[in-house]
Design a protein around this motif. Sequence first.
Motif, mmCIF file in Angstrom:
data_model
loop_
_atom_site.group_PDB
_atom_site.id
_atom_site.type_symbol
_atom_site.label_atom_id
_atom_site.label_comp_id
_atom_site.label_asym_id
_atom_site.label_seq_id
_atom_site.Cartn_x
_atom_site.Cartn_y
_atom_site.Cartn_z
ATOM 1 N N LYS A 28 0.795 -1.202 0.044
ATOM 2 C CA LYS A 28 0.046 -0.123 0.090
ATOM 3 C C LYS A 28 0.716 1.290 -0.084
ATOM 4 N N THR A 29 1.934 1.245 0.800
ATOM 5 C CA THR A 29 2.958 2.276 0.847
ATOM 6 C C THR A 29 3.413 2.600 -0.644
ATOM 7 N N LYS A 30 3.808 1.754 -1.316
ATOM 8 C CA LYS A 30 4.329 1.803 -2.558
ATOM 9 C C LYS A 30 3.191 2.343 -3.401
ATOM 10 N N MET A 31 2.099 2.050 -3.467
ATOM 11 C CA MET A 31 1.039 2.494 -4.272
ATOM 12 C C MET A 31 0.630 4.104 -4.145
ATOM 13 N N ILE A 32 0.776 4.518 -3.069
ATOM 14 C CA ILE A 32 0.641 5.633 -2.595
ATOM 15 C C ILE A 32 1.791 6.678 -2.945
ATOM 16 N N LEU A 33 3.241 6.083 -2.919
ATOM 17 C CA LEU A 33 4.408 7.026 -3.219
ATOM 18 C C LEU A 33 4.356 7.152 -4.813
ATOM 19 N N LYS A 34 3.616 6.278 -5.545
ATOM 20 C CA LYS A 34 3.515 6.469 -7.224
ATOM 21 C C LYS A 34 2.866 8.009 -7.461
ATOM 22 N N ASN A 35 2.150 8.725 -6.411
ATOM 23 C CA ASN A 35 1.523 9.806 -6.690
ATOM 24 C C ASN A 35 2.273 10.902 -6.041
ATOM 25 N N LYS A 36 2.880 11.803 -6.925
ATOM 26 C CA LYS A 36 3.883 12.843 -6.021
ATOM 27 C C LYS A 36 2.914 13.746 -4.990
ATOM 28 N N GLY A 37 1.820 13.947 -5.419
ATOM 29 C CA GLY A 37 0.976 14.994 -4.476
ATOM 30 C C GLY A 37 0.704 14.211 -3.321
ATOM 31 N N LEU A 38 0.883 12.927 -3.196
ATOM 32 C CA LEU A 38 0.399 12.277 -2.046
ATOM 33 C C LEU A 38 1.928 11.568 -1.126
ATOM 34 N N ALA A 39 2.778 11.596 -1.958
ATOM 35 C CA ALA A 39 4.001 11.060 -1.457
ATOM 36 C C ALA A 39 4.755 12.050 -0.150
ATOM 37 N N SER A 40 4.550 13.349 -0.309
ATOM 38 C CA SER A 40 4.746 14.289 0.671
ATOM 39 C C SER A 40 4.207 13.931 2.036
ATOM 40 N N TYR A 41 3.022 13.283 2.393
ATOM 41 C CA TYR A 41 2.284 12.757 3.453
ATOM 42 C C TYR A 41 3.083 11.566 4.055
ATOM 43 N N VAL A 42 3.853 10.812 3.366
ATOM 44 C CA VAL A 42 4.084 9.353 3.833
ATOM 45 C C VAL A 42 5.535 9.795 4.405
ATOM 46 N N PRO A 43 5.617 9.290 5.890
ATOM 47 C CA PRO A 43 7.160 9.157 6.493
ATOM 48 C C PRO A 43 8.000 8.246 5.712
ATOM 49 N N ALA A 44 9.342 8.549 5.870
ATOM 50 C CA ALA A 44 10.392 7.791 5.160
ATOM 51 C C ALA A 44 9.944 6.257 5.633
ATOM 52 N N THR A 45 9.943 5.448 4.846
ATOM 53 C CA THR A 45 9.629 3.943 4.957
ATOM 54 C C THR A 45 10.542 2.878 4.199
ATOM 55 N N ARG A 46 10.953 1.935 4.761
ATOM 56 C CA ARG A 46 11.673 1.035 4.122
ATOM 57 C C ARG A 46 11.445 -0.457 4.822
ATOM 58 N N LEU A 47 11.740 -1.416 4.060
ATOM 59 C CA LEU A 47 11.831 -2.877 4.493
ATOM 60 C C LEU A 47 12.914 -2.926 5.783
ATOM 61 N N TYR A 48 12.523 -3.453 6.628
ATOM 62 C CA TYR A 48 13.514 -3.584 7.916
ATOM 63 C C TYR A 48 14.617 -4.577 7.288
ATOM 64 N N SER A 49 15.815 -4.027 7.753
ATOM 65 C CA SER A 49 17.180 -4.716 7.618
ATOM 66 C C SER A 49 18.149 -3.812 8.698
ATOM 67 N N PHE A 50 19.188 -4.465 8.889
ATOM 68 C CA PHE A 50 20.422 -3.633 9.594
ATOM 69 C C PHE A 50 20.748 -2.515 8.839
ATOM 70 N N ASP A 51 21.074 -2.501 7.830
ATOM 71 C CA ASP A 51 21.508 -1.372 6.953
ATOM 72 C C ASP A 51 20.216 -0.112 7.031
ATOM 73 N N ALA A 52 19.122 -0.547 6.873
ATOM 74 C CA ALA A 52 17.904 0.416 7.084
ATOM 75 C C ALA A 52 17.933 0.968 8.285
ATOM 76 N N LEU A 53 18.044 -0.018 9.431
ATOM 77 C CA LEU A 53 18.106 0.560 10.858
ATOM 78 C C LEU A 53 18.813 1.820 11.070
ATOM 79 N N GLU A 54 20.464 1.234 10.572
ATOM 80 C CA GLU A 54 21.412 2.283 10.607
ATOM 81 C C GLU A 54 21.408 3.443 10.070
ATOM 82 N N GLN A 55 20.925 3.308 8.740
ATOM 83 C CA GLN A 55 20.728 4.649 7.889
ATOM 84 C C GLN A 55 19.339 5.499 8.326
#
Length: 266
Positions: A12-39
């Motif tokens: 659902k997050t990826k679908m929303i991010l396809k719309n530039k007007g809506l993407a600004s409402y979405v907090p930075a979101t990633r699949l969990y991994s150690f690298d994602a946690l660190e960054q």
Amino acid sequence: MTVQRVSSKWTKTKMILKNKGLASYVPATRLYSFDALEQMLDTHTLVYIKPDRGTYGIGVMCVEAINSTESGNSIGSKTYKLRYETTTEHFSTLQQLDKTILNLCQGKQYLIQQGIRLLRHKGRSFDLRVLVQKTPYGRWESTGIIGRVAAKQKIVTNHHSGGTVKHFKLLMSEHMSSEEAENIREELNELGVNIASQLQKSYPNLKEIGLDVAIDGRWNIWILEVNTKPALFPFKKFFKDPTVYQKVKRYADAYGRNTSSKKKAN
């Protein structure tokens, strides 16, 4: 009549991010991994870690990075506070933190999301649920907004985790004027319709969504999550005006929702 459900938060997050007007409402979101946690913790002092599939706030964790500058040997270093359910743990390294998080994930896919510092009601965080439904005429309409206040020592606001429902106007009145709150209500109603319309492009049988949003201290609106089987009973139980739930139920009946069942709604 089929009412479409979408379980994956990441999808659902990826679908929303396809719309530039809506993407600004979405907090930075990633699949969990150690690298994602660190960054993410390099960029944000607070992050939430949540199961990709799940309801009721079960399995949600949050991590806060705390700068340790008081002792001479710790200048520039960080410690990490992990909270889940009513438990708090502290870690001196990301490796220790990651190991504990992975144990809590139990092999399931999790997301890591920029943490939003929510507005508070009497010292407790709250977020908002915007209910959006298809009308009998096939249009999207935001039919209600409720506030959800977290229980003491809890990091989620869900009813099943002890959260309590409050009126939107009451919660917002502690932070802004009636006119400012009404402007936010209008933006939320519009946002709900736009999110539903965006998701419908990929899921044509979608009939309802529960849009969970946060308001931060600068009154920015953030999308926390979109549920495709939102609970309807709070609108029946909470609103003194029966016409609110009457409309909710009429729309739900029209698109085939079984309003007598609460099973798996969230």
